[in-house]
Design an enzyme around this catalytic site. Structure first.
Site, mmCIF file in Angstrom:
data_model
loop_
_atom_site.group_PDB
_atom_site.id
_atom_site.type_symbol
_atom_site.label_atom_id
_atom_site.label_comp_id
_atom_site.label_asym_id
_atom_site.label_seq_id
_atom_site.Cartn_x
_atom_site.Cartn_y
_atom_site.Cartn_z
ATOM 1 C CE LYS A 1 -3.904 2.100 2.548
ATOM 2 N NZ LYS A 1 -4.862 1.957 3.658
ATOM 3 C CB SER B 1 -8.710 1.096 5.499
ATOM 4 O OG SER B 1 -9.368 2.323 5.380
ATOM 5 C CB SER C 1 -8.249 4.000 2.756
ATOM 6 O OG SER C 1 -7.418 3.301 3.667
HETATM 7 N N1 GLN Z 1 -13.409 4.752 6.022
HETATM 8 C C1 GLN Z 1 -12.810 5.216 7.232
HETATM 9 C C2 GLN Z 1 -12.352 6.644 7.041
HETATM 10 O O1 GLN Z 1 -12.630 7.188 6.032
HETATM 11 C C3 GLN Z 1 -11.685 4.323 7.648
HETATM 12 C C4 GLN Z 1 -10.451 4.517 6.852
HETATM 13 C C5 GLN Z 1 -9.315 3.652 7.301
HETATM 14 O O2 GLN Z 1 -9.495 2.639 7.970
HETATM 15 N N2 GLN Z 1 -8.128 4.091 6.978
HETATM 16 O O3 GLN Z 1 -11.742 7.238 7.861
#
Ligand code: GLN
Length: 485
Positions: free
Chosen positions: A76, A176, A152
Site C-alpha cells: 500500500k 480499511s 481506503s
Molecule cells: N473509512 C474510514 C475513514 O474514512 C476508515 C479509513 C481507514 O481505515 N483508513 O476514515
C-alpha cells in the site's frame, strides 16, 4: 501462477518448477496488461522487483530461503519505501521519495525475501471507503468495474482480487482492510493495535492505525502477517510479545468454540442479501461444531460518531507537518510565510482531507474540546468495556463486515455521512484496539459478501484458525472475477 496459494508458490519455487524471476515477470505482465482497467497501482517497480527476484533465486539455490522468499507482494502506498515514491495517494506527496523503509517493508522484503511489485492506490491519506479520494483517480472493483473496491486499501484489494499480486499490505484505521476485503472476495486481517510497527507507515490517526494484510485465504494472510509482526523500538506503541505461530495453529478444530453474535450487527440497515450469506456461514460453523450465542454490544452503534471525532482530531495534528517547507508539495511564487502554508496545503490536500483537518481542528479547539473530544474519549472507553464483557461470554464475535455489497462509483461522493456509514460494523474494533478480520462468505447477485470475526487482544491466531477451518469446508474464496482467471 496467479491462482496458486502462497504455500503452493513457495513449493513451486523450492522445487524449481518456476524461478522467482519467472513468477515476478508473470505478475508484472498481468499488471501491465490488466491494470489500465483497475488502476490499482500508483507506482510499479519492475527493475527493483526483478533485482529482488534474482536475489531470491540465489537464496533458494543456496538453501537459505525462508517460507516467503521470492514471492511477489504489493505495498500500500502508505508505507515508506526507500528510493521509491511514497505518495499516500495525495498530491501533497506526489513528489516525495522516502529516505528510509518502513519497518513492515524492511521485514517483508529485506528480511523475509518477498519481491515488491509496486505501490498500491488508496484513498488520500487513507481517508475514505471507496478509493475515490485518491489524487491518482479511483480504483475499479474487478468483480464489476462500475463499482468501487472499497477503501481506503482499495488498490491493494483490487490488485489481489484481480490476480495482479498474490497478496498486499494494507492498513486499517476504521475498516480499511476489512471493508475492501469484503467487497472484493478477499481475506484481510487487522491485528491487535501495537502488533505491527507503525514506523514508516504514514500516520492518519495514530491511536487507531494498524497495518495488516489482504490475501486470498486465511492461510496466505497468516503467512504474511507472521512476517510483519514483532516488537519495534522505533514505534513507541509497539507491543512486546513472545513470538507466536499463526500458521502453526490453523489446523485446530472449531468444535466447542463459542461464537457471539451481536444483536446490534444484525439489526436495521443490514441488507437481506448480506444477511442471508452471513446466516449461512453461521450455520456452516455450527455444523462444524461451533456453538453460537446471542450477545450485545450496546455502545457499538456509537462508534461512527465517536470515530469521526477522534480520527479527525488526530489527523489534524498528524497532517500539520505538511506545510510546504521541508518536503511535499510547495506552492509557487508565495508572498509570505502564511501564504506558503495556506496555498501549499490548499493545493496539496484534496477536499476530504481538508474536511477532516477542519473537523479535527474544531473538536480540539478551546471551548469545544470538552463537548466533543473528551466526550468521544469517554464513549470510546464504553465501547471497549462492551468488548471486555462480551469476551467474558464468548471466544470470538461474528457478524457482517459491511451492510451491503460494493456500491457504484460516484454514488456516495456527494454525501460524506453515507460514505462514513460504510464502516459502521468495523470501527468499533479499532476504537477498542482488538484484532478483527473479514473473509468471504458468499455472493449476492454475483457480488462478494464478507463476514467479520473479532477477537480479544492478541487472538489473531484464533481468528485465522477459524477462518481457515471455514475455508477448508467451503470454496467461495477461491473464485476469481471474470477476465482475471
Ligand atoms: N473509512 C474510514 C475513514 O474514512 C476508515 C479509513 C481507514 O481505515 N483508513 O476514515
Amino acid at each position: 501462477m496467479h491462482a496458486l496459494s502462497l504455500k503452493q508458490l513457495a513449493e513451486g519455487l523450492r522445487r524449481r518448477q518456476f524461478s522467482s524471476r519467472e513468477l515476478t515477470r508473470h505478475f508484472l505482465d498481468r499488471v501491465q496488461r490488466l491494470d489500465k482497467t483497475y488502476n490499482s497501482f500508483i507506482t510499479v517497480t519492475p527493475e527493483l522487483a526483478l533485482a529482488q527476484a534474482d536475489a531470491a533465486d540465489a537464496a533458494i539455490a543456496a538453501g537459505t530461503a525462508g517460507a516467503l522468499t521470492g514471492i511477489p507482494l504489493a505495498q500500500k502506498d502508505i508505507f515508506c519505501t526507500r528510493g521509491v515514491r511514497t505518495s499516500c495517494a495525495s498530491r501533497m506527496l506526489d513528489n516525495f521519495t522516502a529516505p528510509y523503509d518502513a519497518t513492515v517493508v524492511r521485514k517483508l522484503h529485506a528480511e523475509a525475501g518477498m519481491v515488491m511489485l509496486g505501490k498500491c492506490n488508496m484513498d488520500e491519506f487513507a481517508m475514505g471507503s471507496s478509493n475515490e479520494t485518491s489524487w491518482y483517480g479511483p480504483v475499479r472493483n474487478p468483480w464489476d468495474t462500475r463499482r468501487v473496491p472499497g477503501g481506503s486499501s482499495g488498490g491493494s484489494a483490487a490488485a489481489v482480487a484481480a490476480g495482479l499480486a498474490p497478496a498486499a499490505t494494507a492498513t486499517d484505521t476504521g475498516g480499511s482492510i476489512r471493508q475492501p476485503a469484503a467487497l472484493t472476495n478477499l481475506t484481510g486481517i487487522k491485528p491487535t493495535y501495537g502488533r505491527v510497527s507503525r514506523y514508516g507507515m504514514i500516520a492518519f490517526a495514530s491511536s487507531l492505525d494498524q497495518g495488516g494484510v489482504l490475501a486470498r485465504s486465511a492461510e496466505d494472510a497468516a503467512m504474511v502477517l507472521q512476517a510483519m509482526i514483532g516488537f519495534d523500538p522505533l514505534d513507541s506503541t509497539s507491543v512486546q510479545r513472545d513470538s507466536e505461530s499463526f500458521t502453526g495453529t490453523l489446523g485446530r478444530s472449531v468444535a466447542g468454540l463459542r461464537i457471539g453474535l451481536p444483536r446490534e450487527y444484525f439489526a436495521e440497515g443490514l441488507s437481506p442479501g448480506v444477511r442471508r450469506c452471513v446466516d449461512a456461514a453461521v450455520r456452516q460453523l455450527q455444523e462444524m461444531g461451533a456453538v453460537t450465542l446471542d450477545i450485545s454490544l450496546p455502545n457499538a452503534m456509537l462508534s461512527v460518531p465517536t470515530y469521526y471525532v477522534v480520527a479527525p482530531a488526530e489527523a489534524s495534528s498528524n497532517l500539520a507537518r505538511y506545510d510546504g517547507v521541508r518536503f511535499g508539495h510547495r506552492a509557487e511564487a508565495v508572498r509570505n510565510l502564511e501564504d506558503l502554508y495556506r496555498r501549499s496545503r490548499g493545493e496539496g490536500f484534496g477536499p476530504e482531507v481538508q474536511r477532516r483537518i477542519m473537523v479535527g481542528t474544531y473538536v480540539l479547539s478551546h471551548g469545544y474540546y470538552d463537548a466533543y473530544y473528551l466526550q468521544a474519549q469517554k464513549v470510546r472507553k464504553l465501547i471497549y468495556e462492551d468488548f471486555r464483557a462480551a469476551f467474558g461470554q464468548c471466544d470470538l464475535i461474528l457478524g457482517p463486515t459491511t451492510t451491503d455489497v460494493a456500491f457504484e462509483l460516484d454514488s456516495k461522493t456527494d454525501d460524506p455521512v453515507a460514505m462514513y456509514l460504510n464502516d459502521i460494523y468495523t470501527i468499533a474494533a479499532n476504537l477498542a484496539g482488538i484484532p478483527a478480520m473479514s473473509l468471504p462468505c458468499g455472493f449476492d447477485d454475483g457480488l462478494p459478501v464478507g463476514m467479520q470475526l473479532m477477537g480479544d487482544f492478541f487472538q489473531e491466531g484464533r481468528l485465522l484458525n477459524v477462518a481457515h477451518q471455514y475455508q477448508q469446508a467451503t470454496s467461495g474464496h477461491l473464485r476469481l472475477p471474470k477476465g482475471c482467471e
